[in-house]
Design a protein around this motif. Structure first.
Motif, PDB file in Angstrom:
ATOM      1  N   GLY A   1      20.523   4.252  -1.555  1.00 24.82           N
ATOM      2  CA  GLY A   1      19.838   3.612  -2.685  1.00 24.82           C
ATOM      3  C   GLY A   1      18.666   2.734  -2.294  1.00 24.82           C
ATOM      4  O   GLY A   1      18.396   1.717  -2.930  1.00 24.82           O
ATOM      5  N   ILE A   2      17.933   3.132  -1.251  1.00 24.89           N
ATOM      6  CA  ILE A   2      16.755   2.371  -0.826  1.00 24.89           C
ATOM      7  C   ILE A   2      15.538   2.907  -1.600  1.00 24.89           C
ATOM      8  O   ILE A   2      15.309   4.116  -1.605  1.00 24.89           O
ATOM      9  N   PRO A   3      14.784   2.012  -2.287  1.00 23.78           N
ATOM     10  CA  PRO A   3      13.728   2.495  -3.179  1.00 23.78           C
ATOM     11  C   PRO A   3      12.589   3.213  -2.445  1.00 23.78           C
ATOM     12  O   PRO A   3      12.022   2.689  -1.484  1.00 23.78           O
ATOM     13  N   THR A   4      12.297   4.431  -2.919  1.00 19.46           N
ATOM     14  CA  THR A   4      11.225   5.234  -2.325  1.00 19.46           C
ATOM     15  C   THR A   4      10.765   6.239  -3.374  1.00 19.46           C
ATOM     16  O   THR A   4      11.399   6.368  -4.423  1.00 19.46           O
ATOM     17  N   ALA A   5       9.687   6.941  -3.106  1.00 19.29           N
ATOM     18  CA  ALA A   5       9.183   7.944  -4.055  1.00 19.29           C
ATOM     19  C   ALA A   5      10.197   9.073  -4.207  1.00 19.29           C
ATOM     20  O   ALA A   5      10.838   9.474  -3.231  1.00 19.29           O
ATOM     21  N   GLY A   6      10.316   9.622  -5.432  1.00 17.69           N
ATOM     22  CA  GLY A   6      11.159  10.791  -5.655  1.00 17.69           C
ATOM     23  C   GLY A   6      10.650  11.951  -4.797  1.00 17.69           C
ATOM     24  O   GLY A   6       9.470  11.997  -4.447  1.00 17.69           O
ATOM     25  N   TYR A   7      11.541  12.894  -4.429  1.00 16.16           N
ATOM     26  CA  TYR A   7      11.120  13.931  -3.491  1.00 16.16           C
ATOM     27  C   TYR A   7      11.946  15.192  -3.634  1.00 16.16           C
ATOM     28  O   TYR A   7      13.028  15.189  -4.232  1.00 16.16           O
TER      29      TYR A   7
ATOM     30  N   THR B   1       1.425   4.597  -6.860  1.00 17.64           N
ATOM     31  CA  THR B   1       0.164   3.857  -6.879  1.00 17.64           C
ATOM     32  C   THR B   1       0.475   2.377  -6.705  1.00 17.64           C
ATOM     33  O   THR B   1       1.576   1.924  -7.007  1.00 17.64           O
ATOM     34  N   GLY B   2      -0.508   1.639  -6.221  1.00 21.80           N
ATOM     35  CA  GLY B   2      -0.309   0.215  -5.986  1.00 21.80           C
ATOM     36  C   GLY B   2      -1.050  -0.172  -4.725  1.00 21.80           C
ATOM     37  O   GLY B   2      -1.977   0.525  -4.310  1.00 21.80           O
ATOM     38  N   GLU B   3      -0.647  -1.264  -4.132  1.00 18.83           N
ATOM     39  CA  GLU B   3      -1.285  -1.707  -2.884  1.00 18.83           C
ATOM     40  C   GLU B   3      -0.283  -1.563  -1.741  1.00 18.83           C
ATOM     41  O   GLU B   3       0.891  -1.907  -1.883  1.00 18.83           O
ATOM     42  N   GLU B   4      -0.771  -1.093  -0.594  1.00 18.16           N
ATOM     43  CA  GLU B   4       0.130  -0.896   0.546  1.00 18.16           C
ATOM     44  C   GLU B   4       0.276  -2.166   1.369  1.00 18.16           C
ATOM     45  O   GLU B   4      -0.646  -2.975   1.456  1.00 18.16           O
ATOM     46  N   VAL B   5       1.442  -2.314   1.975  1.00 14.01           N
ATOM     47  CA  VAL B   5       1.669  -3.420   2.901  1.00 14.01           C
ATOM     48  C   VAL B   5       2.584  -2.931   4.013  1.00 14.01           C
ATOM     49  O   VAL B   5       3.404  -2.038   3.803  1.00 14.01           O
ATOM     50  N   THR B   6       2.378  -3.484   5.194  1.00 13.33           N
ATOM     51  CA  THR B   6       3.242  -3.151   6.326  1.00 13.33           C
ATOM     52  C   THR B   6       4.144  -4.341   6.615  1.00 13.33           C
ATOM     53  O   THR B   6       3.651  -5.467   6.771  1.00 13.33           O
ATOM     54  N   ILE B   7       5.441  -4.072   6.674  1.00 17.59           N
ATOM     55  CA  ILE B   7       6.339  -5.127   7.153  1.00 17.59           C
ATOM     56  C   ILE B   7       7.040  -4.604   8.401  1.00 17.59           C
ATOM     57  O   ILE B   7       7.791  -3.627   8.358  1.00 17.59           O
ATOM     58  N   LEU B   8       6.732  -5.255   9.500  1.00 20.33           N
ATOM     59  CA  LEU B   8       7.387  -4.956  10.770  1.00 20.33           C
ATOM     60  C   LEU B   8       8.541  -5.931  10.916  1.00 20.33           C
ATOM     61  O   LEU B   8       8.470  -7.055  10.425  1.00 20.33           O
TER      62      LEU B   8
ATOM     63  N   GLY C   1       6.425   0.892   5.901  1.00 18.58           N
ATOM     64  CA  GLY C   1       5.161   1.038   5.166  1.00 18.58           C
ATOM     65  C   GLY C   1       5.528   1.103   3.693  1.00 18.58           C
ATOM     66  O   GLY C   1       6.229   2.020   3.284  1.00 18.58           O
ATOM     67  N   LEU C   2       5.087   0.103   2.925  1.00 15.81           N
ATOM     68  CA  LEU C   2       5.537  -0.020   1.536  1.00 15.81           C
ATOM     69  C   LEU C   2       4.378   0.109   0.569  1.00 15.81           C
ATOM     70  O   LEU C   2       3.248  -0.269   0.881  1.00 15.81           O
ATOM     71  N   MET C   3       4.688   0.626  -0.612  1.00 13.30           N
ATOM     72  CA  MET C   3       3.743   0.586  -1.725  1.00 13.30           C
ATOM     73  C   MET C   3       4.264  -0.461  -2.695  1.00 13.30           C
ATOM     74  O   MET C   3       5.447  -0.439  -3.053  1.00 13.30           O
ATOM     75  N   VAL C   4       3.381  -1.382  -3.069  1.00  9.38           N
ATOM     76  CA  VAL C   4       3.787  -2.453  -3.976  1.00  9.38           C
ATOM     77  C   VAL C   4       3.206  -2.170  -5.356  1.00  9.38           C
ATOM     78  O   VAL C   4       1.987  -2.084  -5.521  1.00  9.38           O
ATOM     79  N   THR C   5       4.093  -1.987  -6.314  1.00 12.06           N
ATOM     80  CA  THR C   5       3.676  -1.769  -7.699  1.00 12.06           C
ATOM     81  C   THR C   5       4.240  -2.941  -8.492  1.00 12.06           C
ATOM     82  O   THR C   5       5.453  -3.097  -8.549  1.00 12.06           O
ATOM     83  N   GLY C   6       3.348  -3.750  -9.035  1.00 13.62           N
ATOM     84  CA  GLY C   6       3.828  -4.994  -9.658  1.00 13.62           C
ATOM     85  C   GLY C   6       4.454  -5.843  -8.557  1.00 13.62           C
ATOM     86  O   GLY C   6       3.808  -6.145  -7.563  1.00 13.62           O
ATOM     87  N   GLN C   7       5.720  -6.187  -8.697  1.00 18.34           N
ATOM     88  CA  GLN C   7       6.396  -6.943  -7.641  1.00 18.34           C
ATOM     89  C   GLN C   7       7.440  -6.082  -6.938  1.00 18.34           C
ATOM     90  O   GLN C   7       8.247  -6.590  -6.163  1.00 18.34           O
ATOM     91  N   ALA C   8       7.413  -4.759  -7.211  1.00 16.33           N
ATOM     92  CA  ALA C   8       8.476  -3.911  -6.672  1.00 16.33           C
ATOM     93  C   ALA C   8       7.997  -3.121  -5.456  1.00 16.33           C
ATOM     94  O   ALA C   8       7.034  -2.372  -5.547  1.00 16.33           O
ATOM     95  N   PRO C   9       8.661  -3.296  -4.309  1.00 17.76           N
ATOM     96  CA  PRO C   9       8.276  -2.511  -3.131  1.00 17.76           C
ATOM     97  C   PRO C   9       9.035  -1.184  -3.060  1.00 17.76           C
ATOM     98  O   PRO C   9      10.227  -1.112  -3.350  1.00 17.76           O
ATOM     99  N   LYS C  10       8.321  -0.125  -2.691  1.00 14.38           N
ATOM    100  CA  LYS C  10       8.959   1.174  -2.434  1.00 14.38           C
ATOM    101  C   LYS C  10       8.484   1.690  -1.084  1.00 14.38           C
ATOM    102  O   LYS C  10       7.324   1.500  -0.724  1.00 14.38           O
TER     103      LYS C  10
END
Ligand code: AMP
Ligand code: GLY
Length: 422
Positions: free
Chosen positions: A114-120, A189-196, A271-280
């Motif tokens: 259940g880790i949030p990510t794009a459908g596939y 869609t959204g802004e990307e961010v990297t969390i190491l 590598g996350l996509m941030v849409t609103g306040q939700a990271p995927k």
């Protein structure tokens, strides 16, 4: 202690630079390294993917600790082989590294836990992939299952591009066996961010957030590259977002891998996509990002060796990792043609004229007849640290102006998204 760094790009130069500051380190070797690394470490002419030769070298030199920069040796099992030989090495095992080595595996584990990510959906037949895309509509994202040096991801806005991508990945096998399976993803869609983050398999400690610039040209235009620049911290990563990323993504992933019998130790890259306040999740990588490592390590205050030892000994919960209260950016200077076929062997001017507090991390350079010349697509990463992002940007671009080589290109908007937010 004697340390071996595996790899030879900008990330590895930043790692060598950081290790050099550790009072615990007496000698640094780097395989294969580059012309910039050669000024700070002993470069050894062994490919980062030649595991038997690396192992023989580490044994022969009685290396105390090996640190692996790139993903390919990790997914090929370098950690398992070194450990079997009784050598200390920092990074995930082959089984844990599969989260980068196989996008199908990464998607399946995220779905299961259940880790949030794009459908596939996953395909082994090109016809079925096309039928699915026609039915589900566009845009969609097509990804080769295996490693493809950052090039196996295509975003299709029209059927023609989707067809061409399916053909390139699955039929022509432009990325070899990596294309035996295809992942078709929902386009986020959204802004990307990297969390190491550092993890010993139980405890997860995030590093400072960062943001890569993957497209070749300003305003995120042009083809995808390995990364044209990065900065840290990334204002898109608010404290709330950082907490959600930890609670919904990084900790569940590390604990899922442990539950699956694939305990993950090392650096994990989300590598996350941030849409609103939700990271995927867009992708997981099993190592520091390149070029994210350059600004992130520039801001790390704690001794990297201390952190690596804590990871290896399973006591990451006992250490306090400190960061400079500053900002850092890295502007990548690339060769003409990159990310396509590029020229090599161009003399680089101005390297000695930059101020001492600017770090010029070498990525694709070589020494020829006493001169530093280009030898890769990404050539240099000009990295500056300042009290805030605007100051760091000014410093880095002032230094970029001192450097030149024939055909040099770079983005002029590294860090702009951070400015837009403030
Ligand atoms: P990856 O190697 O999987 O990170 O993909 C490379 C780049 O493609 C990412 O940094 C994103 O810019 C883009 N990308 C990957 N997956 C998606 C997605 N599902 N939706 C939108 N963009 C994506
Ligand atoms: N900068 C993207 C990566 O290291 O994969």
């Amino acid at each position: 202690m004697k340390v071996l760094v595996v790899g030879g790009g900008g990330r590895e130069h930043a790692l060598v630079w950081k290790l050099k500051q550790s009072p615990k380190v007496t000698e640094i070797y780097c395989a294969p390294g580059n012309a910039g690394i050669a000024r700070q470490a002993t470069c050894v002419n062994i490919s980062a993917e030649d595991i038997p030769a690396l192992l023989a070298f580490a044994r022969g030199k009685a290396i105390d600790l090996t640190l692996v920069g790139p993903e390919a040796p990790l997914t090929a099992g370098i950690v398992d082989e070194f450990q079997a030989a009784g050598l200390k090495i920092f990074g995930p095992s082959r089984a844990a590294a599969e989260i980068e080595g196989s996008k199908v595996f990464a998607k399946e584990i995220m779905a299961k836990y259940g880790i949030p990510t794009a459908g596939y959906a996953v395909f082994t037949s090109p016809d079925e992939a096309i039928a699915h895309i026609q039915k589900n509509g566009l845009p969609c994202v097509l990804k080769a299952d295996g490693l493809a040096a950052g090039k196996g991801v295509i975003i299709a806005h029209d059927l023609e591009t989707a067809h061409a991508a399916v053909k390139s990945i699955m039929v022509n096998r432009d990325f070899g066996e990596a294309g035996a399976r295809l992942v078709v993803e929902e386009c986020l869609t959204g802004e990307e961010v990297t969390i190491l983050a550092f993890t010993d398999g139980d405890t997860v400690i995030p590093m400072m957030s960062s943001q890569d610039h993957k497209r070749a040209y300003d305003h995120d235009e042009g083809p995808n590259t390995g990364g044209m620049g990065a900065y840290a911290p990334a204002p898109v990563c608010t404290p709330e977002l950082a907490q959600r990323a930890m609670e919904e993504i990084l900790m569940p992933m590390v604990h899922a891998l442990k539950a699956e019998g694939r305990t993950y130790r090392g650096v994990i890259y989300a590598g996350l996509m941030v849409t609103g306040q939700a990271p995927k999740v867009l992708e997981f990588n099993v190592r520091f990002g390149d070029p994210e490592a350059q600004p992130v390590l520039s801001l790390l205050e704690t001794d990297l060796v201390e952190i690596m030892e804590a990871v290896l000994e399973g006591r990451l919960d006992q250490i306090d990792i400190k960061w400079k209260n500053q900002a850092s950016i890295c502007v990548v200077l690339a060769s003409k043609g990159y990310p396509g076929a590029y020229e090599k062997g161009k003399v680089i001017y101005g390297l000695d004229e930059t101020p001492g507090d600017i770090m010029i991390f070498h990525a694709g350079t070589a020494e020829k007849d006493g001169q530093i010349v280009t030898s890769g697509g990404r050539v240099l990463g000009v990295t500056a640290t300042g009290p805030d992002i605007p100051a760091a940007i000014r410093k880095a671009y002032a230094a970029v102006g001192q450097i030149g080589f024939d055909g040099m290109h770079y983005r002029r908007d590294i860090g702009r998204k951070a400015l837009d937010r403030s």
